[in-house]
Design a protein around this motif. Sequence first.
Motif, PDB file in Angstrom:
ATOM      1  N   LYS A  69     101.504  63.108  68.704  1.00  0.00           N
ATOM      2  CA  LYS A  69     100.084  62.806  68.842  1.00  0.00           C
ATOM      3  C   LYS A  69      99.400  64.044  69.401  1.00  0.00           C
ATOM      4  O   LYS A  69     100.022  64.873  70.073  1.00  0.00           O
ATOM      5  CB  LYS A  69      99.851  61.625  69.785  1.00  0.00           C
ATOM      6  N   LYS A  70      98.139  64.226  69.082  1.00  0.00           N
ATOM      7  CA  LYS A  70      97.374  65.350  69.609  1.00  0.00           C
ATOM      8  C   LYS A  70      96.188  64.812  70.379  1.00  0.00           C
ATOM      9  O   LYS A  70      95.481  63.907  69.932  1.00  0.00           O
ATOM     10  CB  LYS A  70      96.917  66.275  68.481  1.00  0.00           C
ATOM     11  N   ASN A  72      93.474  66.351  71.060  1.00  0.00           N
ATOM     12  CA  ASN A  72      92.225  66.748  70.410  1.00  0.00           C
ATOM     13  C   ASN A  72      92.591  67.638  69.236  1.00  0.00           C
ATOM     14  O   ASN A  72      93.749  67.755  68.856  1.00  0.00           O
ATOM     15  CB  ASN A  72      91.300  67.474  71.407  1.00  0.00           C
ATOM     16  N   SER A  73      91.593  68.277  68.649  1.00  0.00           N
ATOM     17  CA  SER A  73      91.836  69.102  67.466  1.00  0.00           C
ATOM     18  C   SER A  73      92.317  70.502  67.817  1.00  0.00           C
ATOM     19  O   SER A  73      92.617  71.288  66.919  1.00  0.00           O
ATOM     20  CB  SER A  73      90.544  69.191  66.642  1.00  0.00           C
ATOM     21  N   ALA A  74      92.385  70.829  69.088  1.00  0.00           N
ATOM     22  CA  ALA A  74      92.821  72.162  69.496  1.00  0.00           C
ATOM     23  C   ALA A  74      94.313  72.348  69.254  1.00  0.00           C
ATOM     24  O   ALA A  74      95.075  71.378  69.241  1.00  0.00           O
ATOM     25  CB  ALA A  74      92.498  72.381  70.976  1.00  0.00           C
ATOM     26  N   GLY A 162     100.189  75.457  63.869  1.00  0.00           N
ATOM     27  CA  GLY A 162      99.082  74.922  64.645  1.00  0.00           C
ATOM     28  C   GLY A 162      99.348  74.822  66.123  1.00  0.00           C
ATOM     29  O   GLY A 162      99.026  73.806  66.752  1.00  0.00           O
TER      30      GLY A 162
END
Length: 233
Positions: A69-70, A72-74, A162
Motif C-alpha cells: 500500500k502507498k 500517497n502518490s510520492a 518508483g
Amino acid sequence: KSTIVVAILAIIVALALTICPDPEKPRYVPYTNPNPSTNTNTNGDVVPVRFLGGDDKTMLTGFWHLPSKKNNSAPAPVILLAHGLGLIQGPSLNSYVRAFQSEGYAVFTFDYATFGRSDGIPRHEIHPYNHVRDIQAAISMIVDSGSRNKSKSKIGIDVDVGIDGTRIGLWGTSLAGGHVLMAAAEDAAASSASTTSEPSPIRAIVSQVPHIASGLESVLGSLIHNPVQSSKG
C-alpha cells in the motif's frame, strides 16, 4: 575389521570431495537475469535486480519488494534488509519484508557475494569487511534507482520501481547488525567530508542483536592495520 577400515576410508574420501570440490566445477548455479537491460515488475510486487558488488567485480542478486500500500502518490522510502551470519535472502527475512511492505515501504534484499543467487567463488565465504562493501554497493544502487540520472556504468541495469533513493533505512540483524552500523558510520563520515550540500540518504538505522567487535578484536585490528601508531599508544 577390514570392512570397518574400508568404510571409514570411504567416508573420509567423500568428506574430502565435499569440502574440496573441483575448482573448475563450482557447486552452485549463478543466477542469470533473463533480461538484464530492463527489470520490470513481472508479478506485481517483486522485481529482481543484478548489480555490481563492493569489489567492483562480482555481480550480486537482489529483489525489490514493492509496498502493498502507498500512503500517497510520492515515491516510497526504502528499507534495506541485511541478514545474519551465513544466511541468504528469503525465509529468514520474509516476515520483516511483509511487515514493512504493509506500512508503505519498499524493501530491498540481496545476497552477499558468494552466497545465494549472487556470484563469487569460493562459495559461502564469510568476510565481514566484504559484506559491508556489498551493503554500500546496494545503497549506491538504491540511490541510483531513485534518480533520473541512473549510472549504467556502475550497475549495468536500468531500474524504475518508483522509490525514493534519498530516504533509506538500514536494518541489520546479528552479524549484519554490526555491518549496518559500520556502513552508516562510513557514509556519515563521507558526507561530512564532502564539498557538496547533498545530505546522506541514510535516514534511519535498526541494528538488531548486533555482533560488534570485542575489545580483543579491536586491539588486534589496530595492530594489524597500524602497528606503528598502536605501539606509540
